[in-house]
Design a protein around this motif. Structure first.
Motif, PDB file in Angstrom:
ATOM      1  N   UNK A   1      64.385  46.887  36.380  1.00 10.11           N
ATOM      2  CA  UNK A   1      63.078  47.548  36.466  1.00 10.11           C
ATOM      3  C   UNK A   1      62.363  47.144  37.749  1.00 10.11           C
ATOM      4  N   UNK A   2      61.577  48.064  38.290  1.00  7.16           N
ATOM      5  CA  UNK A   2      60.877  47.808  39.551  1.00  7.16           C
ATOM      6  C   UNK A   2      59.764  46.789  39.371  1.00  7.16           C
ATOM      7  N   UNK A   3      58.975  46.944  38.309  1.00  5.02           N
ATOM      8  CA  UNK A   3      57.830  46.058  38.059  1.00  5.02           C
ATOM      9  C   UNK A   3      58.031  45.368  36.716  1.00  5.02           C
ATOM     10  N   UNK A   4      58.629  44.192  36.741  1.00  5.36           N
ATOM     11  CA  UNK A   4      58.908  43.465  35.503  1.00  5.36           C
ATOM     12  C   UNK A   4      57.615  43.138  34.772  1.00  5.36           C
ATOM     13  N   UNK A   5      56.555  42.839  35.527  1.00  2.31           N
ATOM     14  CA  UNK A   5      55.272  42.519  34.886  1.00  2.31           C
ATOM     15  C   UNK A   5      54.735  43.698  34.081  1.00  2.31           C
ATOM     16  N   UNK A   6      54.934  44.929  34.567  1.00  2.00           N
ATOM     17  CA  UNK A   6      54.494  46.105  33.824  1.00  2.00           C
ATOM     18  C   UNK A   6      55.327  46.306  32.558  1.00  2.00           C
TER      19      UNK A   6
ATOM     20  N   UNK B   1      57.312  31.917  32.378  1.00  2.00           N
ATOM     21  CA  UNK B   1      55.912  31.978  32.811  1.00  2.00           C
ATOM     22  C   UNK B   1      55.414  33.417  32.885  1.00  2.00           C
ATOM     23  N   UNK B   2      56.259  34.334  33.326  1.00  2.00           N
ATOM     24  CA  UNK B   2      55.882  35.747  33.381  1.00  2.00           C
ATOM     25  C   UNK B   2      55.613  36.295  31.978  1.00  2.00           C
TER      26      UNK B   2
ATOM     27  N   UNK C   1      50.716  37.648  28.066  1.00  2.00           N
ATOM     28  CA  UNK C   1      49.929  37.444  26.852  1.00  2.00           C
ATOM     29  C   UNK C   1      50.698  36.868  25.681  1.00  2.00           C
ATOM     30  N   UNK C   2      52.024  36.747  25.821  1.00  2.00           N
ATOM     31  CA  UNK C   2      52.825  36.237  24.710  1.00  2.00           C
ATOM     32  C   UNK C   2      52.648  34.718  24.557  1.00  2.00           C
ATOM     33  N   UNK C   3      52.751  34.265  23.323  1.00  2.00           N
ATOM     34  CA  UNK C   3      52.634  32.828  23.044  1.00  2.00           C
ATOM     35  C   UNK C   3      53.948  32.329  22.452  1.00  2.00           C
ATOM     36  N   UNK C   4      54.065  31.004  22.372  1.00  2.00           N
ATOM     37  CA  UNK C   4      55.283  30.353  21.863  1.00  2.00           C
ATOM     38  C   UNK C   4      56.525  30.878  22.611  1.00  2.00           C
TER      39      UNK C   4
ATOM     40  N   UNK D   1      76.331  29.920  27.269  1.00  2.00           N
ATOM     41  CA  UNK D   1      77.432  29.756  28.238  1.00  2.00           C
ATOM     42  C   UNK D   1      76.907  29.118  29.525  1.00  2.00           C
ATOM     43  N   UNK D   2      76.238  27.974  29.367  1.00  2.00           N
ATOM     44  CA  UNK D   2      75.751  27.158  30.489  1.00  2.00           C
ATOM     45  C   UNK D   2      74.684  27.854  31.334  1.00  2.00           C
ATOM     46  N   UNK D   3      74.075  28.912  30.806  1.00  2.00           N
ATOM     47  CA  UNK D   3      73.042  29.615  31.565  1.00  2.00           C
ATOM     48  C   UNK D   3      73.515  30.893  32.213  1.00  2.00           C
ATOM     49  N   UNK D   4      74.740  31.323  31.939  1.00  2.00           N
ATOM     50  CA  UNK D   4      75.169  32.632  32.439  1.00  2.00           C
ATOM     51  C   UNK D   4      74.208  33.698  31.932  1.00  2.00           C
ATOM     52  N   UNK D   5      73.808  33.553  30.674  1.00  2.00           N
ATOM     53  CA  UNK D   5      72.756  34.414  30.121  1.00  2.00           C
ATOM     54  C   UNK D   5      71.743  33.529  29.404  1.00  2.00           C
ATOM     55  N   UNK D   6      70.553  34.071  29.196  1.00  2.00           N
ATOM     56  CA  UNK D   6      69.515  33.375  28.436  1.00  2.00           C
ATOM     57  C   UNK D   6      68.848  34.339  27.472  1.00  2.00           C
ATOM     58  N   UNK D   7      68.468  33.804  26.324  1.00  2.00           N
ATOM     59  CA  UNK D   7      67.654  34.553  25.363  1.00  2.00           C
ATOM     60  C   UNK D   7      66.217  34.082  25.512  1.00  2.00           C
ATOM     61  N   UNK D   8      65.320  35.004  25.848  1.00  2.00           N
ATOM     62  CA  UNK D   8      63.900  34.712  25.979  1.00  2.00           C
ATOM     63  C   UNK D   8      63.153  35.304  24.790  1.00  2.00           C
TER      64      UNK D   8
END
Length: 282
Positions: A177-182, A254-255, A260-263, A270-277
């Motif tokens: 996506x162009x604007x991840x914040x949006x 941080x983004x 506005x999300x909490x927690x 796999x050592x950080x190849x992917x992450x679940x946020x």
């Protein structure tokens, strides 16, 4: 005199267009710098080209491990009956199908119906997903505890009402996506209070040596593999580069919090190849 006026008008128009072009924001498309107005079309073309071979390439590139990552992702979501899920960048349906199958195995004592809206900006990806759903029997007529619909939409400008969903997932899509914040802001808007945002995305390894090995594999193997299996070298070159341009785990966390999300948390696989946020709207 009239000729002079025409020349002056032409000069003004040229200067105006030059100024507008110069003032337009730029962004990254892989390692290229492009105008923001160009990125969406370029990304659209990439996924239009790879739609039919997308699942085959995912298996080849990850040696099938992407299936395990997606299974873990759904386990962490822990779907319950009555949930309304928006699966953005849902494309070929991998996440939504797991969600539906997970629910079908759970007892539903109160008879509550769950729902999933599969949304993607690329209609070609949705077409592939709808056909896969039919082949797997995951249609509205066959599902006993859930319903499903498909919606072509831009993650930065969602056509859904505020407070509409109890969960929002996006897997391997937000980096395009162009604007991840949006995207994050829209996710927050359409979630109900108490709703959960979850993102599965390629990330950065925690070990420098392993990161170097991963880089060699990514740049030396994946594009040729894309050419061999899908006839698409440049598309997979972009996909590899886009991973490297995505923020690191702490930066993306941080983004999510800034939206506005909490927690907000993340879990490396796999050592950080992917992450679940993950994050919650209160």
């Amino acid at each position: 005199m009239q000729s002079t006026r025409k020349l002056l008008n032409l000069a003004r128009i040229t200067l105006s267009r030059t100024a507008a072009t110069a003032s337009e924001q730029t962004t990254h498309f892989g390692y290229q710098t492009v105008k923001e107005s160009e990125k969406e079309q370029k990304v659209h073309q990439v996924f239009e080209q790879v739609a039919q071979s997308y699942d085959t390439m995912n298996d080849a590139m990850s040696l099938g491990i992407h299936r395990v990552w997606k299974d873990i992702f759904i386990e962490r979501l822990g779907p319950t009956h009555g949930m309304r899920l928006l699966d953005m960048a849902g494309g070929t349906g991998d996440i939504s199908f797991r969600y539906l199958k997970y629910l079908e195995k759970q007892p539903n004592h109160q008879g509550r119906k769950s729902h999933v809206t599969i949304s993607d900006i690329n209609q070609h990806m949705l077409n592939v997903g709808e056909e896969r759903a039919r082949q797997q029997g995951l249609t509205a007529e066959r599902l006993s505890n859930s319903s499903i619909d498909w919606q072509c939409a831009d993650a930065e400008k969602l056509p859904f009402q505020s407070d509409s969903f109890t969960a929002y997932t996006i897997a391997f899509g937000i980096r395009n996506c162009t604007h991840v914040d949006k995207v994050l802001s829209e996710a927050y808007r359409v979630l109900q209070p108490g709703g959960r945002f979850m993102c599965l995305e390629f990330s950065h390894l925690t070990n420098e040596t392993m990161q170097w090995l991963y880089d060699q594999y990514s740049f030396q193997v994946i594009p040729p593999m894309g050419q061999l299996l899908a006839g698409q070298w440049q598309a997979y070159q972009y996909l590899v580069e886009s991973i490297r341009r995505f923020p690191r785990q702490d930066q993306f966390k941080s983004m999510i919090e800034n939206a506005g999300f909490v927690h907000a948390t993340y879990e490396n696989l796999t050592f950080g190849v992917v992450s679940i946020h993950s994050g919650f709207k209160l």
